[in-house]
Structures are given as structure tokens and as C-alpha cells.
Design a protein around this motif. Sequence first.
Motif, short mmCIF file in Angstrom:
data_model
loop_
_atom_site.label_atom_id
_atom_site.label_comp_id
_atom_site.label_asym_id
_atom_site.label_seq_id
_atom_site.Cartn_x
_atom_site.Cartn_y
_atom_site.Cartn_z
N VAL A 22 45.40 56.63 41.10
CA VAL A 22 44.83 55.26 41.07
C VAL A 22 43.64 55.20 40.12
CG1 VAL A 22 43.65 53.50 42.43
CG2 VAL A 22 45.66 54.67 43.37
N ASP A 23 42.77 56.23 40.17
CA ASP A 23 41.60 56.25 39.28
C ASP A 23 42.02 56.29 37.81
OD1 ASP A 23 39.80 56.09 41.31
OD2 ASP A 23 39.37 58.24 41.39
N ALA A 24 43.11 57.02 37.54
CA ALA A 24 43.60 57.11 36.16
C ALA A 24 44.05 55.75 35.66
CB ALA A 24 44.75 58.11 36.09
N GLU A 25 44.56 54.93 36.57
CA GLU A 25 44.98 53.58 36.22
C GLU A 25 43.79 52.61 36.17
OE1 GLU A 25 47.91 50.57 35.41
OE2 GLU A 25 48.13 52.75 35.58
N LYS A 26 42.82 52.84 37.08
CA LYS A 26 41.74 51.89 37.27
C LYS A 26 40.57 52.09 36.29
CE LYS A 26 39.49 52.33 41.13
NZ LYS A 26 39.17 52.23 42.57
N SER A 27 40.19 53.31 36.02
CA SER A 27 38.96 53.58 35.24
C SER A 27 38.93 52.93 33.87
CB SER A 27 38.76 55.10 35.12
OG SER A 27 38.47 55.65 36.37
N PRO A 28 39.98 53.04 33.06
CA PRO A 28 39.91 52.42 31.72
C PRO A 28 39.69 50.91 31.77
CG PRO A 28 41.75 53.95 31.86
CD PRO A 28 41.25 53.77 33.25
N LYS A 29 40.38 50.26 32.73
CA LYS A 29 40.26 48.82 32.83
C LYS A 29 38.87 48.42 33.32
CE LYS A 29 42.37 44.79 32.61
NZ LYS A 29 42.95 44.24 31.38
N GLU A 30 38.34 49.14 34.31
CA GLU A 30 37.00 48.83 34.82
C GLU A 30 35.94 49.08 33.76
OE1 GLU A 30 36.42 50.95 38.46
OE2 GLU A 30 37.14 49.24 39.64
N THR A 31 36.14 50.11 32.96
CA THR A 31 35.21 50.38 31.85
C THR A 31 35.22 49.22 30.86
OG1 THR A 31 35.51 52.77 32.05
CG2 THR A 31 34.68 51.94 29.94
N LEU A 32 36.42 48.69 30.60
CA LEU A 32 36.55 47.56 29.70
C LEU A 32 35.85 46.32 30.27
CD1 LEU A 32 37.76 46.50 27.07
CD2 LEU A 32 39.85 45.93 28.33
N PHE A 33 36.03 46.10 31.58
CA PHE A 33 35.34 44.98 32.24
C PHE A 33 33.82 45.13 32.08
CE2 PHE A 33 39.10 44.40 35.27
CZ PHE A 33 39.56 43.29 34.59
N THR A 34 33.31 46.32 32.37
CA THR A 34 31.87 46.57 32.30
C THR A 34 31.34 46.37 30.89
OG1 THR A 34 32.01 48.16 34.13
CG2 THR A 34 30.06 48.28 32.71
N GLN A 35 32.09 46.84 29.91
CA GLN A 35 31.67 46.68 28.51
C GLN A 35 31.58 45.19 28.14
OE1 GLN A 35 34.63 48.93 26.39
NE2 GLN A 35 33.47 50.85 26.53
N LYS A 36 32.58 44.42 28.58
CA LYS A 36 32.56 42.99 28.28
C LYS A 36 31.39 42.29 28.97
CE LYS A 36 37.50 42.33 27.36
NZ LYS A 36 38.75 41.65 27.81
N GLU A 37 31.15 42.66 30.24
CA GLU A 37 30.05 42.06 30.99
C GLU A 37 28.70 42.40 30.37
OE1 GLU A 37 32.21 41.97 35.40
OE2 GLU A 37 30.91 43.63 34.81
N ASN A 38 28.55 43.66 29.97
CA ASN A 38 27.30 44.08 29.33
C ASN A 38 27.09 43.36 28.00
OD1 ASN A 38 26.76 45.82 31.42
ND2 ASN A 38 27.54 47.63 30.38
N LYS A 39 28.18 43.16 27.28
CA LYS A 39 28.09 42.46 26.00
C LYS A 39 27.66 41.01 26.21
CE LYS A 39 30.67 41.75 21.71
NZ LYS A 39 31.97 41.97 21.01
N ILE A 40 28.24 40.35 27.20
CA ILE A 40 27.86 38.96 27.50
C ILE A 40 26.41 38.90 27.95
CG2 ILE A 40 28.25 37.02 29.06
CD1 ILE A 40 31.20 37.79 29.08
N SER A 41 26.01 39.84 28.82
CA SER A 41 24.64 39.87 29.31
C SER A 41 23.65 40.05 28.15
CB SER A 41 24.47 41.01 30.32
OG SER A 41 23.15 41.09 30.78
N ALA A 42 24.01 40.91 27.20
CA ALA A 42 23.15 41.13 26.04
C ALA A 42 23.05 39.87 25.19
CB ALA A 42 23.68 42.29 25.20
N LYS A 43 24.17 39.17 25.04
CA LYS A 43 24.15 37.91 24.27
C LYS A 43 23.30 36.84 24.95
CE LYS A 43 28.64 38.38 21.92
NZ LYS A 43 28.12 38.21 20.55
N VAL A 44 23.44 36.73 26.27
CA VAL A 44 22.63 35.76 27.02
C VAL A 44 21.14 36.08 26.88
CG1 VAL A 44 22.05 34.90 29.32
CG2 VAL A 44 24.45 35.19 28.66
N SER A 45 20.81 37.36 26.98
CA SER A 45 19.42 37.78 26.82
C SER A 45 18.93 37.50 25.41
CB SER A 45 19.28 39.27 27.14
OG SER A 45 17.96 39.71 26.92
#
Length: 454
Positions: A22-45
Amino acid sequence: MALTATGIGSGLDISSIVSVLVDAEKSPKETLFTQKENKISAKVSGIGTLKSALSKFQDAAVKLQSGELLNQRTVSNGGSSYFTATADQYSQPGNYSIKVEQLAKSQKLAGATVADPTQGVGEGSLAFTVNGESFSVAIGASDSLSAIASKINNASDNKGVSATVIKSDSGSRLVFTSTDTGTDNQMLVTATDNSGTALSDMFNGTNLETLQDAQDSIVYIDGQKLTSQSNSIEGAITGVTLSLTKADVGETSTLTISQDTDSVKTNIESFVSAYNALITSMNTLSSFDVDSNTSAALQGDSMIRSLESQLRKTVSQRVSVDGVESALYELGISTDSEGKLSIDDTKLTAAVTSNMSLVEGVFSTSDTGLAYQFDNIVESYTKVGGVIDTRNNSYTEETSRLTDQREAFALKMEQLEARLLKQFNAMDLIVAQLNQESSSLTDRLNSLPGVVSS
């Protein structure tokens, strides 16, 4: 009989195996989510930082829209105790001789004295006329002096009378004061009794004593006599307000009005500093670090490019001043290689000292002045529903979509985990059954005649 724990039949750690899968399936996608969220947060800031810089620049630009703030004066009364003065941008630098003959005063009238101010003084009404306008108050039989004063002061149609009770060795009396100075604001007081003569005896005729006569102010400006109802005199000298504080016709004071070049320069320098801070902020937010191969929050953002283009265009804009096209460089303000503004102090000082019409025209000409143009640019970005507001709304929507995607993906992973556990447990049960059958078959074979167990 079904197994109650995973891995008993096969000897495998099924929980760990499923978790790894499950982690092998989940980790790449969650990393992608986090990267997108961090990018949006940086833009808002980043947009928040840009908006702050824009607001500071706008504040500096707005100051230059006002001729009063841009074209300031310094005022000196030479330490005189007879008057103070203020001057706006329309006043002309120069020296003026000031003599104050008398100050304007309010009229004060006092009623007859009574021994006990808490007792009623009569029933009827008191009418007042000030500068052609009248009002009256009803007096009750039990109204004390304080109650009468309160009625007068709180009357909704009071035309300019203040009442108070004054106590002395002789007793207490009601004193009326015109709220405005000058002879035009003299008071006429008329008492009317419903019965008897108590109010008239206190407030009519010789019973109403004049404590202070109404008086106009008299001032001489460069030898020219001016009479005024007030001690605040406007317009006697263009753009100047005199506040008279003391009178002595034998004393002459000097009013000096000068161009406040230091304050004007400070406002212009603050504008240049705020503009450069904005450019620095924009450059930082849109930069790319080659060494670390890292992009800033708004690197490549079309909003930054559009704003920069508008600012550069406006900086070089020419403004018509008295029919002549003029620009910032004529005030000693130019653009350097980094797009920032620099000031030639000598040239700016000369313009502020000897050509304020040029300075005021370039910045504060209504609508077309650069201070107005910069204000309009910034407002289009910072206002409610503007460029920045719209961009932040889009980031909010994008964040909401990511949250929904995360929740949907988490549910999908829960379903995957449940499916894998079910499949592995089914396999584990089959293995357990096969092991039992194998063990049973082995025991039977070993029990056959002629079979020797080793």
C-alpha cells in the motif's frame, strides 16, 4: 475452521507485506499532493509579500497627489506670543508685519443672585436670540438653576448659548455665554412668567448683568486694519490662517512663510524608496537561482511581468505641465540598469527650490499626474476583486480541489489495503489447508506396511 490471525497458515507477515504494498502505491501520490500544496502555499505567501510592497508604494504615491503635502510651507512667528499661524500650498513665501489690537470675545450675561440654587425660581419660559436666530426653553416651577442650565444646553434647537451656574460669596447665579465670539453673536434674553414675576425679576432688564461684552478681534497686517468676529482669521493672507492669542497694539511681530523644501524632498525620496522596494520584492519573488536550480514562488508568473511592464511604462511617461511635456528626469529622477529609480540630489533640490509648479505638475496633476497613474495601477491589483484577489481565489479553489483529491485517494488506499488483506488471508487459509492435507497424507504413507520411518 477459519483462521483468526493472518499468516498462521503460511508463516508470512501478511500485515507488513500489505503495508509495504500500500505504501508503494500511496507514497508517490502523497508526495505529489504535498509538493503541489507547498507550491500553492509559497505562491500565496509570495502574493502577500507583493501586496504589502504594493500598498506601501501606493501610500507614498498618494502623498504626492496632494499639493498640500507636496508643496509644503514652513511658518515662523518669531517667537511671538500674540498669534500662531499655519500656511497651505497656496500661500506665498514672504514676511508680514502683524499687530494684534484686541481679541474677539464672547458675550456673558448673568441673572440675579439667589441664596439657594436648589430651589425653583419661577414658572414660564426663557427665550434667546443670537445673530438673528431664536429658541426657547420651558421652565418648570420646581426647576433649580442647574436644571435650567441643563435644559438650555441640551435644547435641540440651541442657537449658540451655553449656560452654567456660578457660585460666589453673594450666592449663586445663572450665567449665559455666547458660544461664538464677536459682536454679531450678542444675546437677547427674554423671560416670560406664567404667573407672578419671578423669572422676569431674575433675567429681565437691569436684573440681567453684563459680565463681558461681545467683542470683535482687530489685527493689523502690514499696517492694514482687519476686524473679525473670530480669533481665527482665514484669507487675510492667501493660504494663511492666523490664530490670535494675545493683544497689544504697541507690539509688532513678524510672520515668515518659507518654502519647505526639506519636507517636499522627503516625500519624493520616500516615493522613490518605496518604488525601489517594490521592484526588489518583485525581482526576488520572480528570481531563479542557477546554482541551486531553484525557482522563487512567482518565477515566470505573468502577473509579475505585467506589473513590471506597467510600472516601467509609467516611469517614463511624460505629463503635460502648463502645456509643456515634462517627465521625472527633469526633477533629477532616472531609471538605472536594474529598473530602479535614482535621484540626482542637486537637480531635485533645484526643482523643489525654484520650480515647484513643475514638481507639482509632474506628480499631482489631476488624473494624468504620475502619482495618480501609479495609484491606479496599484489599485487594480490590490482592490477587492482586483488581480491579486482573483489570483488568491484561484489558489483557494485549487487547494480545495487538492483536499478533495487527497480524501478520495485516502479512501482508495483504504479499499486497496482491505482488498489485499482479504486476498492474502484467503491465500493463507488455502496454504494452511494444504499443509494439513500434506501432513495427513504423510502420516498415512508412514503407516503403510513395509514403510520404515527414518
